[in-house]
Design a protein around this motif. Structure first.
Motif, PDB file in Angstrom:
ATOM      1  N   LYS A  71       1.155  -0.633   0.110  1.00 56.99           N
ATOM      2  CA  LYS A  71      -0.314  -0.408  -0.074  1.00 56.99           C
ATOM      3  C   LYS A  71       0.924   1.418  -0.216  1.00 56.99           C
ATOM      4  CE  LYS A  71      -3.621  -1.859   2.244  1.00 56.99           C
ATOM      5  NZ  LYS A  71      -4.438  -3.070   4.171  1.00 56.99           N
ATOM      6  N   ARG A  72       2.297   1.223   0.742  1.00 52.39           N
ATOM      7  CA  ARG A  72       2.521   1.992   0.972  1.00 52.39           C
ATOM      8  C   ARG A  72       3.886   2.091  -0.615  1.00 52.39           C
ATOM      9  NH1 ARG A  72       3.258   1.001   6.710  1.00 52.39           N
ATOM     10  NH2 ARG A  72       5.494   0.040   5.396  1.00 52.39           N
ATOM     11  N   ALA A  73       3.881   1.124  -1.147  1.00 54.84           N
ATOM     12  CA  ALA A  73       4.775   1.847  -2.227  1.00 54.84           C
ATOM     13  C   ALA A  73       3.746   1.825  -3.606  1.00 54.84           C
ATOM     14  CB  ALA A  73       5.178   0.185  -3.166  1.00 54.84           C
ATOM     15  N   LEU A  74       2.569   2.012  -3.527  1.00 57.11           N
ATOM     16  CA  LEU A  74       1.318   2.089  -4.058  1.00 57.11           C
ATOM     17  C   LEU A  74       0.509   3.720  -4.342  1.00 57.11           C
ATOM     18  CD1 LEU A  74      -1.090   2.070  -6.059  1.00 57.11           C
ATOM     19  CD2 LEU A  74      -2.486   1.081  -4.402  1.00 57.11           C
ATOM     20  N   ALA A  75       0.797   4.400  -2.916  1.00 61.55           N
ATOM     21  CA  ALA A  75       0.195   5.757  -2.722  1.00 61.55           C
ATOM     22  C   ALA A  75       1.793   6.783  -3.230  1.00 61.55           C
ATOM     23  CB  ALA A  75      -0.153   5.733  -0.920  1.00 61.55           C
ATOM     24  N   ALA A  76       3.209   5.472  -3.140  1.00 65.03           N
ATOM     25  CA  ALA A  76       4.271   6.287  -3.268  1.00 65.03           C
ATOM     26  C   ALA A  76       4.913   6.482  -4.508  1.00 65.03           C
ATOM     27  CB  ALA A  76       6.105   6.207  -3.127  1.00 65.03           C
ATOM     28  N   GLY A  77       3.921   6.072  -5.497  1.00 63.75           N
ATOM     29  CA  GLY A  77       4.059   6.038  -6.922  1.00 63.75           C
ATOM     30  C   GLY A  77       5.033   5.550  -7.760  1.00 63.75           C
ATOM     31  N   TRP A  78       5.335   3.818  -7.063  1.00 67.25           N
ATOM     32  CA  TRP A  78       6.790   3.484  -7.644  1.00 67.25           C
ATOM     33  C   TRP A  78       6.582   2.792  -8.905  1.00 67.25           C
ATOM     34  CZ3 TRP A  78       9.568  -0.728  -3.825  1.00 67.25           C
ATOM     35  CH2 TRP A  78      10.307   0.335  -2.902  1.00 67.25           C
ATOM     36  N   GLU A  81     -10.820  -9.414  -3.115  1.00 70.53           N
ATOM     37  CA  GLU A  81     -11.448  -8.482  -4.362  1.00 70.53           C
ATOM     38  C   GLU A  81     -10.304  -7.991  -5.369  1.00 70.53           C
ATOM     39  OE1 GLU A  81     -15.002  -5.421  -4.796  1.00 70.53           O
ATOM     40  OE2 GLU A  81     -14.887  -6.240  -3.096  1.00 70.53           O
ATOM     41  N   TYR A  82      -9.569  -6.764  -4.544  1.00 71.80           N
ATOM     42  CA  TYR A  82      -8.504  -6.076  -4.826  1.00 71.80           C
ATOM     43  C   TYR A  82      -6.947  -6.471  -4.495  1.00 71.80           C
ATOM     44  CZ  TYR A  82     -11.637  -3.092  -6.199  1.00 71.80           C
ATOM     45  OH  TYR A  82     -12.726  -2.092  -6.757  1.00 71.80           O
ATOM     46  N   ALA A  83      -6.270  -5.909  -5.829  1.00 73.25           N
ATOM     47  CA  ALA A  83      -4.585  -6.603  -5.426  1.00 73.25           C
ATOM     48  C   ALA A  83      -4.024  -5.187  -5.881  1.00 73.25           C
ATOM     49  CB  ALA A  83      -4.495  -7.742  -6.460  1.00 73.25           C
ATOM     50  N   ILE A  84      -2.493  -5.393  -5.658  1.00 77.27           N
ATOM     51  CA  ILE A  84      -1.454  -4.652  -6.156  1.00 77.27           C
ATOM     52  C   ILE A  84      -0.103  -4.968  -6.378  1.00 77.27           C
ATOM     53  CG2 ILE A  84       0.041  -3.339  -4.847  1.00 77.27           C
ATOM     54  CD1 ILE A  84      -1.594  -2.090  -2.622  1.00 77.27           C
ATOM     55  N   GLU A  85       0.061  -4.836  -8.129  1.00 76.26           N
ATOM     56  CA  GLU A  85       0.931  -5.383  -8.506  1.00 76.26           C
ATOM     57  C   GLU A  85       1.802  -4.374  -8.928  1.00 76.26           C
ATOM     58  OE1 GLU A  85      -0.669  -7.047 -12.256  1.00 76.26           O
ATOM     59  OE2 GLU A  85      -2.644  -6.143 -11.692  1.00 76.26           O
ATOM     60  N   ALA A  86       3.075  -4.949  -9.516  1.00 72.28           N
ATOM     61  CA  ALA A  86       3.734  -3.924 -10.496  1.00 72.28           C
ATOM     62  C   ALA A  86       3.452  -4.465 -11.406  1.00 72.28           C
ATOM     63  CB  ALA A  86       5.257  -4.396 -10.150  1.00 72.28           C
ATOM     64  N   ARG A  87       2.112  -3.659 -11.981  1.00 70.44           N
ATOM     65  CA  ARG A  87       2.080  -4.309 -13.255  1.00 70.44           C
ATOM     66  C   ARG A  87       2.605  -4.355 -14.944  1.00 70.44           C
ATOM     67  NH1 ARG A  87      -3.954  -2.828 -15.714  1.00 70.44           N
ATOM     68  NH2 ARG A  87      -3.483  -3.962 -17.880  1.00 70.44           N
ATOM     69  N   GLY A  88       3.763  -3.476 -14.848  1.00 72.90           N
ATOM     70  CA  GLY A  88       5.018  -3.207 -16.073  1.00 72.90           C
ATOM     71  C   GLY A  88       5.553  -1.476 -16.630  1.00 72.90           C
ATOM     72  N   PHE A  89       5.615  -1.628 -17.234  1.00 70.53           N
ATOM     73  CA  PHE A  89       7.017   0.060 -17.839  1.00 70.53           C
ATOM     74  C   PHE A  89       5.429   0.765 -17.870  1.00 70.53           C
ATOM     75  CE2 PHE A  89       7.823   2.753 -21.131  1.00 70.53           C
ATOM     76  CZ  PHE A  89       9.221   2.978 -20.280  1.00 70.53           C
ATOM     77  N   ASN A  90       5.117   0.469 -18.514  1.00 74.94           N
ATOM     78  CA  ASN A  90       3.303   1.062 -18.815  1.00 74.94           C
ATOM     79  C   ASN A  90       2.445   1.901 -17.699  1.00 74.94           C
ATOM     80  OD1 ASN A  90       4.421   2.068 -21.239  1.00 74.94           O
ATOM     81  ND2 ASN A  90       3.255   0.386 -22.188  1.00 74.94           N
ATOM     82  N   TYR A  91       2.907   1.013 -16.388  1.00 73.54           N
ATOM     83  CA  TYR A  91       2.290   1.792 -15.726  1.00 73.54           C
ATOM     84  C   TYR A  91       2.603   1.129 -14.100  1.00 73.54           C
ATOM     85  CZ  TYR A  91      -0.822  -0.767 -18.678  1.00 73.54           C
ATOM     86  OH  TYR A  91      -1.885  -1.639 -19.724  1.00 73.54           O
ATOM     87  N   GLY A  92       4.058   1.180 -13.775  1.00 79.80           N
ATOM     88  CA  GLY A  92       3.985   1.169 -12.152  1.00 79.80           C
ATOM     89  C   GLY A  92       3.253   0.057 -11.124  1.00 79.80           C
ATOM     90  N   VAL A  93       3.191   0.424 -10.268  1.00 77.77           N
ATOM     91  CA  VAL A  93       2.760  -0.308  -8.569  1.00 77.77           C
ATOM     92  C   VAL A  93       1.421   0.523  -9.256  1.00 77.77           C
ATOM     93  CG1 VAL A  93       2.666  -0.458  -7.025  1.00 77.77           C
ATOM     94  CG2 VAL A  93       5.047  -0.351  -7.643  1.00 77.77           C
ATOM     95  N   VAL A  94       0.026  -0.232  -9.192  1.00 76.48           N
ATOM     96  CA  VAL A  94      -1.084  -0.178  -9.493  1.00 76.48           C
ATOM     97  C   VAL A  94      -2.488  -0.960  -8.640  1.00 76.48           C
ATOM     98  CG1 VAL A  94      -1.079   1.121 -12.284  1.00 76.48           C
ATOM     99  CG2 VAL A  94      -1.842  -1.650 -11.237  1.00 76.48           C
ATOM    100  N   LYS A  95      -3.398  -0.465  -8.106  1.00 79.80           N
ATOM    101  CA  LYS A  95      -4.357  -1.389  -7.688  1.00 79.80           C
ATOM    102  C   LYS A  95      -5.649  -1.599  -8.387  1.00 79.80           C
ATOM    103  CE  LYS A  95      -8.157  -0.840  -4.005  1.00 79.80           C
ATOM    104  NZ  LYS A  95      -8.418   0.278  -3.012  1.00 79.80           N
ATOM    105  N   THR A  96      -5.635  -2.573  -8.955  1.00 76.21           N
ATOM    106  CA  THR A  96      -6.256  -3.174  -9.527  1.00 76.21           C
ATOM    107  C   THR A  96      -7.489  -4.295  -9.180  1.00 76.21           C
ATOM    108  OG1 THR A  96      -4.830  -5.698 -10.068  1.00 76.21           O
ATOM    109  CG2 THR A  96      -4.875  -3.184 -11.518  1.00 76.21           C
ATOM    110  N   LYS A  97      -8.673  -4.660  -9.819  1.00 77.68           N
ATOM    111  CA  LYS A  97      -9.527  -5.453  -9.216  1.00 77.68           C
ATOM    112  C   LYS A  97      -9.312  -6.952  -9.943  1.00 77.68           C
ATOM    113  CE  LYS A  97     -14.406  -5.612  -8.878  1.00 77.68           C
ATOM    114  NZ  LYS A  97     -15.726  -5.246  -8.275  1.00 77.68           N
TER     115      LYS A  97
END
Length: 149
Positions: free
Chosen positions: A4-11, A123-139
């Motif tokens: 959650k902290r990595a997501l909030a910080a915009g990793w 229901e939701y996950a946090i993932e490092a989705r890839g170069f075009n996305y970064g760390v994101v929260k997804t359903k």
């Protein structure tokens, strides 16, 4: 909590990194190590991440950081766990099941071949989705996860 902290910080996503601050030295090193990922067309974005003083990580390395368990940023492997791919990390799970049966337990991993994320609540996950996305929260149901562990 760490995810959650990595997501909030915009990793941001940099292949082959594990919770490092984006620097020119790191970029040079990773570009030599993984030239197929660090292409000329991406260099402007990488340099922007450096200017913004972003933290960077790749897909499976988020879990390596989480295994530290104290919420600090560390590039050390936890509990003797060597560097693993998403598939290698998933193989370490003692209990797994189809994604349709994921419990609401926070901190479980969600997995598909070659990619892994962290379930917040089933229901939701946090993932490092890839170069075009970064760390994101997804359903979870909107992604192609196959199993949980």
């Amino acid at each position: 909590e760490f995810a959650k902290r990595a997501l909030a910080a915009g990793w941001k996503y940099w292949y082959g990194t594990v919770g490092y601050k984006a620097t020119q030295s790191l970029l040079n090193s990773k570009a030599r190590q993984y030239p197929a990922h660090y292409t000329a067309g991406r260099m402007g974005t990488y340099k922007k991440h450096i200017e913004e003083k972003r933290m960077v990580a790749d897909l499976s390395d988020d879990q390596e950081l989480l295994l530290v368990g104290n919420g600090t940023i560390s590039s050390k492997y936890a509990n003797g766990c060597p560097d693993k791919s998403a598939n290698g990390l998933f193989k370490l799970c003692k209990k797994t099941g189809p994604i349709s049966t994921i419990p609401k337990t926070p901190g479980l991993v969600v997995w598909r071949s070659g990619h892994i994320g962290i379930s917040l609540d089933g229901e939701y996950a946090i993932e490092a989705r890839g170069f075009n996305y970064g760390v994101v929260k997804t359903k979870i149901e909107n992604r192609s996860w196959e199993k949980w562990g």
